[in-house]
Design a protein around this motif. Structure first.
Motif, PDB file in Angstrom:
ATOM      1  N   TRP A  38     -55.622  14.094  -9.149  1.00 59.13           N
ATOM      2  CA  TRP A  38     -54.734  14.777 -10.089  1.00 59.13           C
ATOM      3  C   TRP A  38     -53.340  14.158 -10.055  1.00 59.13           C
ATOM      4  CZ3 TRP A  38     -50.258  17.027  -8.487  1.00 59.13           C
ATOM      5  CH2 TRP A  38     -50.141  17.334  -7.133  1.00 59.13           C
ATOM      6  N   ALA A  39     -52.915  13.695  -8.883  1.00 57.41           N
ATOM      7  CA  ALA A  39     -51.594  13.074  -8.762  1.00 57.41           C
ATOM      8  C   ALA A  39     -51.583  11.707  -9.445  1.00 57.41           C
ATOM      9  CB  ALA A  39     -51.207  12.946  -7.295  1.00 57.41           C
ATOM     10  N   TRP A  40     -52.703  10.980  -9.391  1.00 56.41           N
ATOM     11  CA  TRP A  40     -52.777   9.692 -10.088  1.00 56.41           C
ATOM     12  C   TRP A  40     -52.583   9.904 -11.581  1.00 56.41           C
ATOM     13  CZ3 TRP A  40     -58.187   8.685  -7.652  1.00 56.41           C
ATOM     14  CH2 TRP A  40     -58.050   8.462  -6.275  1.00 56.41           C
ATOM     15  N   ARG A  41     -53.213  10.964 -12.129  1.00 57.27           N
ATOM     16  CA  ARG A  41     -53.120  11.217 -13.569  1.00 57.27           C
ATOM     17  C   ARG A  41     -51.714  11.644 -13.967  1.00 57.27           C
ATOM     18  NH1 ARG A  41     -58.443  12.699 -12.404  1.00 57.27           N
ATOM     19  NH2 ARG A  41     -57.983  14.874 -12.014  1.00 57.27           N
ATOM     20  N   VAL A  42     -51.024  12.362 -13.100  1.00 58.44           N
ATOM     21  CA  VAL A  42     -49.657  12.778 -13.410  1.00 58.44           C
ATOM     22  C   VAL A  42     -48.737  11.572 -13.551  1.00 58.44           C
ATOM     23  CG1 VAL A  42     -47.628  13.977 -12.489  1.00 58.44           C
ATOM     24  CG2 VAL A  42     -49.863  15.071 -12.383  1.00 58.44           C
ATOM     25  N   ARG A  43     -48.957  10.558 -12.737  1.00 60.91           N
ATOM     26  CA  ARG A  43     -48.054   9.411 -12.761  1.00 60.91           C
ATOM     27  C   ARG A  43     -48.559   8.245 -13.619  1.00 60.91           C
ATOM     28  NH1 ARG A  43     -49.761   9.414  -6.995  1.00 60.91           N
ATOM     29  NH2 ARG A  43     -51.094   7.596  -6.729  1.00 60.91           N
ATOM     30  N   THR A  44     -49.643   8.461 -14.353  1.00 54.94           N
ATOM     31  CA  THR A  44     -50.151   7.437 -15.262  1.00 54.94           C
ATOM     32  C   THR A  44     -49.245   7.367 -16.486  1.00 54.94           C
ATOM     33  OG1 THR A  44     -52.423   7.817 -14.561  1.00 54.94           O
ATOM     34  CG2 THR A  44     -52.121   6.783 -16.710  1.00 54.94           C
ATOM     35  N   CYS A  45     -48.937   6.168 -16.926  1.00 54.24           N
ATOM     36  CA  CYS A  45     -48.087   5.993 -18.112  1.00 54.24           C
ATOM     37  C   CYS A  45     -48.764   6.576 -19.347  1.00 54.24           C
ATOM     38  CB  CYS A  45     -47.807   4.511 -18.341  1.00 54.24           C
ATOM     39  SG  CYS A  45     -46.777   3.788 -17.064  1.00 54.24           S
ATOM     40  N   ILE A  46     -47.959   7.135 -20.207  1.00 56.87           N
ATOM     41  CA  ILE A  46     -48.465   7.678 -21.468  1.00 56.87           C
ATOM     42  C   ILE A  46     -48.663   6.511 -22.420  1.00 56.87           C
ATOM     43  CG2 ILE A  46     -47.916   9.175 -23.418  1.00 56.87           C
ATOM     44  CD1 ILE A  46     -46.149  10.756 -21.409  1.00 56.87           C
ATOM     45  N   ARG A  47     -49.860   6.400 -22.948  1.00 57.89           N
ATOM     46  CA  ARG A  47     -50.149   5.280 -23.842  1.00 57.89           C
ATOM     47  C   ARG A  47     -49.540   5.526 -25.218  1.00 57.89           C
ATOM     48  NH1 ARG A  47     -54.084   7.437 -26.936  1.00 57.89           N
ATOM     49  NH2 ARG A  47     -55.603   8.793 -25.970  1.00 57.89           N
ATOM     50  N   PRO A  48     -49.081   4.475 -25.856  1.00 59.86           N
ATOM     51  CA  PRO A  48     -48.537   4.613 -27.209  1.00 59.86           C
ATOM     52  C   PRO A  48     -49.598   5.189 -28.142  1.00 59.86           C
ATOM     53  CG  PRO A  48     -48.039   2.458 -26.330  1.00 59.86           C
ATOM     54  CD  PRO A  48     -48.996   3.107 -25.374  1.00 59.86           C
ATOM     55  N   GLY A  49     -49.167   6.068 -29.026  1.00 57.78           N
ATOM     56  CA  GLY A  49     -50.076   6.668 -30.000  1.00 57.78           C
ATOM     57  C   GLY A  49     -50.821   7.879 -29.490  1.00 57.78           C
ATOM     58  N   LEU A  50     -50.488   8.366 -28.299  1.00 57.55           N
ATOM     59  CA  LEU A  50     -51.200   9.500 -27.712  1.00 57.55           C
ATOM     60  C   LEU A  50     -51.232  10.708 -28.640  1.00 57.55           C
ATOM     61  CD1 LEU A  50     -52.557  10.780 -25.170  1.00 57.55           C
ATOM     62  CD2 LEU A  50     -50.267  11.531 -24.520  1.00 57.55           C
ATOM     63  N   LEU A  51     -50.138  10.936 -29.356  1.00 52.68           N
ATOM     64  CA  LEU A  51     -50.059  12.117 -30.210  1.00 52.68           C
ATOM     65  C   LEU A  51     -50.222  11.816 -31.698  1.00 52.68           C
ATOM     66  CD1 LEU A  51     -47.051  13.803 -28.382  1.00 52.68           C
ATOM     67  CD2 LEU A  51     -49.484  14.209 -28.030  1.00 52.68           C
ATOM     68  N   ASP A  52     -50.641  10.589 -32.006  1.00 53.39           N
ATOM     69  CA  ASP A  52     -50.773  10.220 -33.409  1.00 53.39           C
ATOM     70  C   ASP A  52     -51.775  11.057 -34.177  1.00 53.39           C
ATOM     71  OD1 ASP A  52     -48.845   8.327 -33.075  1.00 53.39           O
ATOM     72  OD2 ASP A  52     -50.216   6.599 -33.156  1.00 53.39           O
ATOM     73  N   HIS A  53     -52.775  11.597 -33.480  1.00 56.02           N
ATOM     74  CA  HIS A  53     -53.786  12.392 -34.158  1.00 56.02           C
ATOM     75  C   HIS A  53     -53.259  13.755 -34.597  1.00 56.02           C
ATOM     76  CE1 HIS A  53     -53.914  13.897 -30.063  1.00 56.02           C
ATOM     77  NE2 HIS A  53     -54.524  14.972 -30.511  1.00 56.02           N
ATOM     78  N   ILE A  54     -52.091  14.142 -34.078  1.00 51.99           N
ATOM     79  CA  ILE A  54     -51.486  15.420 -34.465  1.00 51.99           C
ATOM     80  C   ILE A  54     -50.536  15.139 -35.620  1.00 51.99           C
ATOM     81  CG2 ILE A  54     -50.100  17.379 -33.741  1.00 51.99           C
ATOM     82  CD1 ILE A  54     -50.923  16.694 -30.857  1.00 51.99           C
ATOM     83  N   THR A  55     -50.790  15.785 -36.722  1.00 52.43           N
ATOM     84  CA  THR A  55     -49.928  15.594 -37.890  1.00 52.43           C
ATOM     85  C   THR A  55     -49.112  16.853 -38.132  1.00 52.43           C
ATOM     86  OG1 THR A  55     -51.566  16.449 -39.432  1.00 52.43           O
ATOM     87  CG2 THR A  55     -51.663  14.083 -38.938  1.00 52.43           C
ATOM     88  N   THR A  56     -48.130  16.753 -38.991  1.00 52.54           N
ATOM     89  CA  THR A  56     -47.319  17.923 -39.326  1.00 52.54           C
ATOM     90  C   THR A  56     -48.184  19.040 -39.885  1.00 52.54           C
ATOM     91  OG1 THR A  56     -45.448  16.466 -39.777  1.00 52.54           O
ATOM     92  CG2 THR A  56     -45.316  18.701 -40.647  1.00 52.54           C
ATOM     93  N   GLY A  57     -49.212  18.685 -40.633  1.00 54.65           N
ATOM     94  CA  GLY A  57     -50.095  19.686 -41.223  1.00 54.65           C
ATOM     95  C   GLY A  57     -50.926  20.431 -40.200  1.00 54.65           C
ATOM     96  N   THR A  58     -51.328  19.755 -39.121  1.00 51.98           N
ATOM     97  CA  THR A  58     -52.148  20.403 -38.102  1.00 51.98           C
ATOM     98  C   THR A  58     -51.317  21.050 -37.006  1.00 51.98           C
ATOM     99  OG1 THR A  58     -52.339  18.361 -36.811  1.00 51.98           O
ATOM    100  CG2 THR A  58     -54.071  18.794 -38.431  1.00 51.98           C
ATOM    101  N   ASP A  59     -50.044  20.774 -36.979  1.00 55.50           N
ATOM    102  CA  ASP A  59     -49.151  21.300 -35.938  1.00 55.50           C
ATOM    103  C   ASP A  59     -48.543  22.621 -36.406  1.00 55.50           C
ATOM    104  OD1 ASP A  59     -47.656  21.374 -33.555  1.00 55.50           O
ATOM    105  OD2 ASP A  59     -45.934  20.563 -34.631  1.00 55.50           O
TER     106      ASP A  59
END
Length: 60
Positions: A38-59
């Motif tokens: 779990w600690a490895w995942r906390v410190r893993t870099c966030i990949r570009p585009g992680l939130l691209d699937h969330i649009t203004t319409g779905t948010d």
């Protein structure tokens, strides 16, 4: 108001405090020194585009 002022996407603005809290908690727990999955995942870099699937319409 922040989106209008900065020109940033509202989804990214909403995500920022969440990731900020995760970073604060990770620092307090000293996850860099823990050898746990779990600690490895906390410190893993966030990949570009992680939130691209969330649009203004779905948010909603």
């Amino acid at each position: 108001m922040i989106a209008e002022t900065t020109g940033l996407d509202p989804v990214m603005i909403k995500a920022f405090p969440t990731f900020g809290m995760l970073l604060d908690n990770g620092a307090a727990l000293q996850v860099a020194e823990l050898d746990q999955p779990w600690a490895w995942r906390v410190r893993t870099c966030i990949r570009p585009g992680l939130l691209d699937h969330i649009t203004t319409g779905t948010d909603r």
